[in-house]
Design an enzyme around this catalytic site. Structure first.
Site, PDB file in Angstrom:
ATOM      1  N   SER A 110      43.425  43.897  55.426  1.00  0.00           N
ATOM      2  CA  SER A 110      42.649  44.692  54.264  1.00  0.00           C
ATOM      3  C   SER A 110      41.106  44.807  54.223  1.00  0.00           C
ATOM      4  O   SER A 110      40.703  43.507  55.050  1.00  0.00           O
ATOM      5  CB  SER A 110      43.324  44.485  53.143  1.00  0.00           C
ATOM      6  OG  SER A 110      42.348  44.762  52.149  1.00  0.00           O
ATOM      7  N   SER A 111      40.303  45.550  53.787  1.00  0.00           N
ATOM      8  CA  SER A 111      38.938  45.291  53.704  1.00  0.00           C
ATOM      9  C   SER A 111      38.631  44.141  52.941  1.00  0.00           C
ATOM     10  O   SER A 111      37.341  43.776  53.046  1.00  0.00           O
ATOM     11  CB  SER A 111      38.245  46.670  53.060  1.00  0.00           C
ATOM     12  OG  SER A 111      38.891  47.032  51.992  1.00  0.00           O
ATOM     13  N   CYS A 112      39.533  43.782  51.859  1.00  0.00           N
ATOM     14  CA  CYS A 112      39.221  42.630  50.980  1.00  0.00           C
ATOM     15  C   CYS A 112      39.055  41.204  51.663  1.00  0.00           C
ATOM     16  O   CYS A 112      38.870  40.385  51.205  1.00  0.00           O
ATOM     17  CB  CYS A 112      40.332  42.538  49.815  1.00  0.00           C
ATOM     18  SG  CYS A 112      41.622  41.775  50.273  1.00  0.00           S
ATOM     19  N   TYR A 139      45.153  36.662  48.275  1.00  0.00           N
ATOM     20  CA  TYR A 139      45.788  37.758  49.403  1.00  0.00           C
ATOM     21  C   TYR A 139      44.854  37.815  50.609  1.00  0.00           C
ATOM     22  O   TYR A 139      45.398  38.114  51.692  1.00  0.00           O
ATOM     23  CB  TYR A 139      45.596  39.159  48.375  1.00  0.00           C
ATOM     24  CG  TYR A 139      46.044  40.366  49.362  1.00  0.00           C
ATOM     25  CD1 TYR A 139      45.004  41.380  49.758  1.00  0.00           C
ATOM     26  CD2 TYR A 139      47.417  40.592  49.552  1.00  0.00           C
ATOM     27  CE1 TYR A 139      45.532  42.412  50.559  1.00  0.00           C
ATOM     28  CE2 TYR A 139      47.713  41.723  50.229  1.00  0.00           C
ATOM     29  CZ  TYR A 139      46.757  42.767  50.892  1.00  0.00           C
ATOM     30  OH  TYR A 139      47.220  43.839  51.634  1.00  0.00           O
ATOM     31  N   LYS A 143      45.995  37.297  54.522  1.00  0.00           N
ATOM     32  CA  LYS A 143      45.615  38.190  55.519  1.00  0.00           C
ATOM     33  C   LYS A 143      44.675  37.556  56.642  1.00  0.00           C
ATOM     34  O   LYS A 143      44.952  38.040  58.066  1.00  0.00           O
ATOM     35  CB  LYS A 143      44.777  39.534  55.098  1.00  0.00           C
ATOM     36  CG  LYS A 143      46.025  40.218  54.236  1.00  0.00           C
ATOM     37  CD  LYS A 143      47.024  40.910  54.996  1.00  0.00           C
ATOM     38  CE  LYS A 143      48.123  41.803  54.275  1.00  0.00           C
ATOM     39  NZ  LYS A 143      49.076  42.247  55.191  1.00  0.00           N
ATOM     40  N   HIS A 182      46.657  50.425  42.220  1.00  0.00           N
ATOM     41  CA  HIS A 182      45.257  50.726  42.531  1.00  0.00           C
ATOM     42  C   HIS A 182      44.523  51.573  41.731  1.00  0.00           C
ATOM     43  O   HIS A 182      45.129  52.225  41.298  1.00  0.00           O
ATOM     44  CB  HIS A 182      44.902  50.639  44.125  1.00  0.00           C
ATOM     45  CG  HIS A 182      45.446  49.584  45.062  1.00  0.00           C
ATOM     46  ND1 HIS A 182      46.736  49.495  45.699  1.00  0.00           N
ATOM     47  CD2 HIS A 182      44.668  48.389  45.424  1.00  0.00           C
ATOM     48  CE1 HIS A 182      46.593  48.263  46.181  1.00  0.00           C
ATOM     49  NE2 HIS A 182      45.651  47.815  46.046  1.00  0.00           N
TER      50      HIS A 182
HETATM   51  O1  GFB Z   1      41.738  49.650  43.236  1.00  0.00           O
HETATM   52  P1  GFB Z   1      41.603  48.263  42.557  1.00  0.00           P
HETATM   53  O2  GFB Z   1      42.378  47.695  41.620  1.00  0.00           O
HETATM   54  O3  GFB Z   1      41.279  47.195  43.760  1.00  0.00           O
HETATM   55  O4  GFB Z   1      40.072  48.494  41.786  1.00  0.00           O
HETATM   56  P2  GFB Z   1      39.835  46.835  44.517  1.00  0.00           P
HETATM   57  C1  GFB Z   1      39.172  49.287  41.993  1.00  0.00           C
HETATM   58  C2  GFB Z   1      37.967  49.299  41.113  1.00  0.00           C
HETATM   59  O5  GFB Z   1      38.701  50.377  40.298  1.00  0.00           O
HETATM   60  C3  GFB Z   1      37.711  48.161  40.208  1.00  0.00           C
HETATM   61  C4  GFB Z   1      38.393  49.909  39.105  1.00  0.00           C
HETATM   62  O6  GFB Z   1      36.194  48.092  40.024  1.00  0.00           O
HETATM   63  C5  GFB Z   1      38.504  48.255  39.159  1.00  0.00           C
HETATM   64  O7  GFB Z   1      37.907  47.833  37.853  1.00  0.00           O
HETATM   65  N1  GFB Z   1      39.522  50.546  38.034  1.00  0.00           N
HETATM   66  C6  GFB Z   1      39.230  51.485  36.976  1.00  0.00           C
HETATM   67  C7  GFB Z   1      40.771  50.536  38.073  1.00  0.00           C
HETATM   68  N2  GFB Z   1      40.155  51.836  36.352  1.00  0.00           N
HETATM   69  C8  GFB Z   1      41.038  51.215  37.009  1.00  0.00           C
HETATM   70  C9  GFB Z   1      42.600  51.239  36.778  1.00  0.00           C
HETATM   71  O8  GFB Z   1      43.030  51.776  35.828  1.00  0.00           O
HETATM   72  N3  GFB Z   1      43.466  50.442  37.776  1.00  0.00           N
HETATM   73  C10 GFB Z   1      42.704  49.695  38.848  1.00  0.00           C
HETATM   74  N4  GFB Z   1      43.489  49.152  39.447  1.00  0.00           N
HETATM   75  N5  GFB Z   1      41.380  49.689  38.809  1.00  0.00           N
HETATM   76  C11 GFB Z   1      42.076  45.627  45.981  1.00  0.00           C
HETATM   77  C12 GFB Z   1      42.425  44.177  46.004  1.00  0.00           C
HETATM   78  O9  GFB Z   1      40.602  45.491  45.030  1.00  0.00           O
HETATM   79  O10 GFB Z   1      41.771  46.327  47.080  1.00  0.00           O
HETATM   80  C13 GFB Z   1      43.571  44.154  46.972  1.00  0.00           C
HETATM   81  O11 GFB Z   1      42.599  43.623  44.927  1.00  0.00           O
HETATM   82  C14 GFB Z   1      43.239  45.023  48.329  1.00  0.00           C
HETATM   83  O12 GFB Z   1      43.896  42.921  47.486  1.00  0.00           O
HETATM   84  C15 GFB Z   1      42.828  46.588  47.638  1.00  0.00           C
HETATM   85  O13 GFB Z   1      42.623  44.521  49.017  1.00  0.00           O
HETATM   86  C16 GFB Z   1      42.886  47.126  48.786  1.00  0.00           C
HETATM   87  O14 GFB Z   1      39.438  47.680  45.418  1.00  0.00           O
HETATM   88  O15 GFB Z   1      38.922  46.040  43.567  1.00  0.00           O
END
Ligand code: GFB
Length: 311
Positions: A110-112, A139, A143, A182
């Site tokens: 993953s890119s994280c 996580y 990975k 996500h």
């Molecule tokens: O997609 P997301 O949960 O994962 O959050 P990451 C991306 C951005 O969207 C963050 C914002 O800045 C969140 O604060 N966001 C806004 C929201 N509204 C929402 C919402 O309703 N739900 C969610 N989930 N986010 C993940 C990693 O990071 O990326 C995983 O934690 C994995 O491990 C994944 O690598 C690909 O992109 O921040």
């Protein structure tokens, strides 16, 4: 080392977002000998069960798309589950693939995994050059361990285990549960429900200034089959679009596609996570692969699928 149409191909995690897209791609390309097991049929964290499965079925190719995944809140809330389950699954699958002579394994990272503040766009060589993003370092460490394990087995046992690093993914069969999904599926669901219930506003997490790159999962599946058939290097390889946008813009784009007319509010009690994680995909482009589905089209496809399958 290319797969042929009747090679025995095991897709671990075939019911998930990535696994189901890989199945669709392989079937479209005429691969007929696909080996599948649901989580109920085979507990991948169980070492003995995985050893017995590999001894019995002897797959030739393995797509390791099984993992414990989730968005920023899920990662922050359940770090122990993320590190334990992902280490257990990948240890068993990579080790058994070596013991049972699997011809080639593709490991999905993953890119994280990259440092929180590394230069953008992110080149594969930046791995382990700095501190990780705290919201998902459990996580990410799991990975990274999987990557180093594939590279170590290639070095010591001359296996052919490749590691691919996708950017944020979305598409049909995604997880739309607001607690652990996500951002992209979460916003599709939030705006759709708000439109249906005539809600005055939708709360979006964070400041909206975080930048994210999004690749449709059908493009990812396409890239995985392409790399399984053409890439035999131990070095990790990024898979993405090479374009990113602020969450603020993403929210407006999804609101317009859903047709919600209300307000967007920003819930700053929720974390932004890493400020940016745009992948440098020049190595993948040099190999001759490029994504086809642009973000607006991909969101429309996903929303159509969501309405058909979640209402
Ligand atoms: O997609 P997301 O949960 O994962 O959050 P990451 C991306 C951005 O969207 C963050 C914002 O800045 C969140 O604060 N966001 C806004 C929201 N509204 C929402 C919402 O309703 N739900 C969610 N989930 N986010 C993940 C990693 O990071 O990326 C995983 O934690 C994995 O491990 C994944 O690598 C690909 O992109 O921040």
């Amino acid at each position: 080392m290319n797969m042929n149409k009747n090679s025995k191909i095991y897709i671990a995690g075939h019911n998930g977002l990535v696994g189901s897209a890989i199945i669709r791609r392989l079937q479209k390309d005429g691969y007929t000998n696909l080996l599948l097991r649901t989580h109920k049929e085979l507990e991948l964290a169980d070492q003995r069960a995985v050893a017995e499965f590999f001894a019995k079925e002897k797959p030739e190719y393995v797509f390791l798309a099984a993992a414990k995944v989730g968005g920023i809140m899920a990662n922050q809330t359940y770090p122990a589950d993320f590190i334990y389950e992902n280490l257990a699954i990948q240890n068993n699958l990579i080790h058994q693939s070596y013991l049972k002579g699997v011809k080639k394994l593709l490991f999905l990272g993953s890119s994280c995994i990259y440092p929180r503040l590394c230069p953008q766009p992110i080149k594969e060589k930046y791995l382990l050059s700095g501190k990780l993003e705290p919201t998902n370092n459990a996580y990410a460490i799991a990975k990274i361990a999987g990557i180093i394990m594939c590279q170590s087995y290639n070095k010591q046992y001359n296996t052919n285990f490749i590691s691919v690093m996708p950017t944020n993914l979305y598409g049909q069969n995604d997880n739309f549960n607001l607690d652990d999904s996500h951002v992209l599926p979460a916003l599709i669901k939030k705006f759709h429900e708000a439109k249906k219930n005539k809600a005055k506003e939708v709360a979006v997490w964070g400041t909206g200034n975080a930048m994210r790159e999004f690749l449709h999962v059908d493009d990812l599946a396409n890239a995985c089959v392409f790399l399984m058939n053409s890439y035999n290097d131990s070095e990790i390889i990024n898979i993405g679009t090479g374009e990113d946008l602020p969450i603020k813009k993403l929210a407006e784009l999804i609101r317009n596609i859903v047709g919600y007319k209300g307000k967007i509010s920003w819930d700053s009690t929720k974390p932004d996570g890493t400020p940016r994680k745009l992948l440098d995909v020049s190595r993948l482009h040099q190999l001759g692969w490029k994504h086809k589905i642009n973000l607006e089209k991909g969101i429309k496809m996903t929303y159509e699928w969501y309405k058909k399958n979640n209402e």
